[in-house]
Motif scaffolding. Structure first.
Motif, PDB file in Angstrom:
ATOM      1  N   PRO A  72       0.806  -1.230   0.000  1.00  8.38           N
ATOM      2  CA  PRO A  72       0.000   0.000   0.000  1.00  8.38           C
ATOM      3  C   PRO A  72       0.833   1.273   0.000  1.00  8.38           C
ATOM      4  O   PRO A  72       0.485   2.236  -0.694  1.00  8.38           O
ATOM      5  N   ASP A  73       1.946   1.282   0.755  1.00  8.46           N
ATOM      6  CA  ASP A  73       2.706   2.530   0.845  1.00  8.46           C
ATOM      7  C   ASP A  73       3.408   2.893  -0.459  1.00  8.46           C
ATOM      8  O   ASP A  73       3.866   4.017  -0.634  1.00  8.46           O
ATOM      9  N   ALA A  74       3.484   1.942  -1.404  1.00  5.82           N
ATOM     10  CA  ALA A  74       4.040   2.253  -2.714  1.00  5.82           C
ATOM     11  C   ALA A  74       3.049   3.019  -3.577  1.00  5.82           C
ATOM     12  O   ALA A  74       3.415   3.570  -4.616  1.00  5.82           O
ATOM     13  N   LEU A  75       1.798   3.044  -3.131  1.00  3.99           N
ATOM     14  CA  LEU A  75       0.741   3.653  -3.954  1.00  3.99           C
ATOM     15  C   LEU A  75       0.113   4.886  -3.330  1.00  3.99           C
ATOM     16  O   LEU A  75      -0.448   5.729  -4.043  1.00  3.99           O
ATOM     17  N   THR A  76       0.178   5.017  -2.016  1.00  2.00           N
ATOM     18  CA  THR A  76      -0.555   6.111  -1.372  1.00  2.00           C
ATOM     19  C   THR A  76      -0.021   7.483  -1.780  1.00  2.00           C
ATOM     20  O   THR A  76      -0.790   8.447  -1.850  1.00  2.00           O
ATOM     21  N   GLU A  77       1.288   7.577  -2.040  1.00  2.00           N
ATOM     22  CA  GLU A  77       1.803   8.863  -2.503  1.00  2.00           C
ATOM     23  C   GLU A  77       1.361   9.165  -3.927  1.00  2.00           C
ATOM     24  O   GLU A  77       1.151  10.319  -4.295  1.00  2.00           O
ATOM     25  N   LEU A  78       1.221   8.117  -4.734  1.00  2.00           N
ATOM     26  CA  LEU A  78       0.779   8.299  -6.118  1.00  2.00           C
ATOM     27  C   LEU A  78      -0.719   8.551  -6.199  1.00  2.00           C
ATOM     28  O   LEU A  78      -1.195   9.199  -7.138  1.00  2.00           O
ATOM     29  N   VAL A  79      -1.467   8.006  -5.241  1.00  2.00           N
ATOM     30  CA  VAL A  79      -2.936   8.131  -5.252  1.00  2.00           C
ATOM     31  C   VAL A  79      -3.363   8.674  -3.891  1.00  2.00           C
ATOM     32  O   VAL A  79      -3.764   7.923  -2.996  1.00  2.00           O
ATOM     33  N   PRO A  80      -3.276   9.991  -3.696  1.00  5.40           N
ATOM     34  CA  PRO A  80      -3.605  10.571  -2.383  1.00  5.40           C
ATOM     35  C   PRO A  80      -5.065  10.401  -1.992  1.00  5.40           C
ATOM     36  O   PRO A  80      -5.422  10.598  -0.834  1.00  5.40           O
ATOM     37  N   GLU A  81      -5.908  10.009  -2.958  1.00  6.02           N
ATOM     38  CA  GLU A  81      -7.323   9.777  -2.631  1.00  6.02           C
ATOM     39  C   GLU A  81      -7.510   8.589  -1.700  1.00  6.02           C
ATOM     40  O   GLU A  81      -8.581   8.437  -1.080  1.00  6.02           O
ATOM     41  N   ILE A  82      -6.510   7.704  -1.612  1.00  9.80           N
ATOM     42  CA  ILE A  82      -6.611   6.543  -0.716  1.00  9.80           C
ATOM     43  C   ILE A  82      -6.411   7.028   0.714  1.00  9.80           C
ATOM     44  O   ILE A  82      -5.287   7.274   1.164  1.00  9.80           O
ATOM     45  N   LYS A  83      -7.505   7.157   1.426  1.00  9.54           N
ATOM     46  CA  LYS A  83      -7.463   7.641   2.806  1.00  9.54           C
ATOM     47  C   LYS A  83      -8.670   7.086   3.553  1.00  9.54           C
ATOM     48  O   LYS A  83      -9.654   6.649   2.927  1.00  9.54           O
ATOM     49  N   PRO A  84      -8.640   7.093   4.873  1.00  4.79           N
ATOM     50  CA  PRO A  84      -9.755   6.528   5.648  1.00  4.79           C
ATOM     51  C   PRO A  84     -11.097   7.158   5.261  1.00  4.79           C
ATOM     52  O   PRO A  84     -11.225   8.372   5.162  1.00  4.79           O
TER      53      PRO A  84
END
Length: 340
Positions: free
Chosen positions: A179-191
């Motif tokens: 997941p941490d490889a993608l959260t910076e690329l896709v900031p929409e991924i959040k609680p």
């Protein structure tokens, strides 16, 4: 005078006996349940083992009576206070609005990593990502929604990642996309944004191979993850023709998408919400207990019963476990994340 007193006392005793019998009868009223078509009857969220039409004894008080139709895969429910015998005839007015569950589908065009033969890349074309996305949406239509008796309605958002993403190599030499490889690329991924994120990437491309002994991996306790979102990574072997491989799965192992998603909600989430779930399998995962409950490959009946709360309890065949339509209607995972 003495005879009159005895007669009075006898009448009182008779009256008390009648009242006592009446109270005993009314404490277990009968509900007669029917629906527009044959369906499975639920009481207070639990499958009863009965199908419509049927008469059931219930306790006095507040109850939720539900019917999940066998053919159309629809769910009807009615909340009512029951003091006496009652006929419950489900109609279209008893069909609840489905709970919206949200998924983010991420198509990764290029993954990179260090293999024994050196650092290399595996690439999906836009057309291949389209095929993978269509395969996922096919599963939403054929399994995710009907297995919940359409108490869930899935809203799916798709994003394609066009920059290379580095794979993680575990101590067991498995390649995964974390997941941490993608959260910076896709900031929409959040609680609170999504109930689950599906990541789709290519296992091998020419001489570059990231083969590992799995189709998909799912994070099993999402509310304890930083993103508080279900997370699934799918490593797909596209071969020479991705559509041929997709067709193989549709014919031989069609439940691969719903299997991975069920790990995200069927291992801890619904248990923590108080649902009675199947026992764990030998590897400690609930979803891998299918054989323990006498289900067989490709496990489609297992997924269906698991989602509908119709898995027969091992200790008591007259009781059932699993998720069930009422549980799906109550709260989605992302709503729970917002409450946390």
């Amino acid at each position: 005078m003495k005879n009159s007193i005895l007669a009075y006392l006898f009448a009182c005793l008779l009256l008390q006996a009648c009242d006592s019998n009446s109270e005993k009868t009314s404490s277990s009223p009968t509900i007669s349940v029917s629906a527009p078509e044959k369906g499975f009857i639920y009481l207070d969220g639990q499958f009863t083992g009965y199908s419509t039409p049927a008469d059931l004894k219930v306790t006095q008080g507040d109850h939720v009576v539900g019917v999940a139709t066998e053919g159309s895969k629809e769910y009807f429910r009615r909340e009512l206070h029951i003091d006496e015998n009652v006929d419950i005839k489900m109609t279209a007015a008893d069909k609840p609005a489905p709970k919206v569950w949200k998924a983010l589908w991420l198509g990764v065009q290029e993954v990179t990593g260090s293999t024994q033969s050196g650092h290399c890349s595996s690439v999906f074309s836009k057309e291949e990502l389209d095929a993978g996305y269509d395969f996922f949406m096919w599963s939403i239509e054929k399994q995710f929604e009907p297995f919940s008796f359409h108490t869930t309605k899935w809203e799916v958002e798709r994003k394609d990642i066009t920059v290379p993403v580095e794979l993680h190599k575990t101590s067991s030499n498995w390649f995964t996309l974390e997941p941490d490889a993608l959260t910076e690329l896709v900031p929409e991924i959040k609680p609170g944004a999504y109930d689950v994120v599906f990541v789709f990437w290519r296992e091998s491309d020419g001489t570059c191979s990231f083969k590992s002994p799995y189709f998909g991996l799912a994070w099993t306790d999402p509310l304890n993850e930083p993103i508080k979102t279900g997370y699934v990574t799918i490593k797909f072997d596209a071969g020479d023709n991705i559509q041929d491989n997709i067709n193989w799965y549709k014919e031989n192992d069609p439940g691969v998408w719903v299997h991975e998603w069920l790990h995200t909600v069927g291992e801890t989430y619904f248990q923590n919400r108080g649902e009675r779930m199947p026992e764990k399998g030998g590897d400690g995962l609930v979803l891998h207990a299918a054989e323990k409950y006498h289900y067989t490959y490709p496990w489609m009946d297992w997924y269906s019963d698991f989602m509908s709360g119709q898995v027969k309890d091992l200790a008591s065949p007259s009781t059932y476990c699993g998720i069930g339509p009422e549980a799906f209607l109550q709260m989605s995972l992302r709503e729970s994340a917002l409450q946390q």
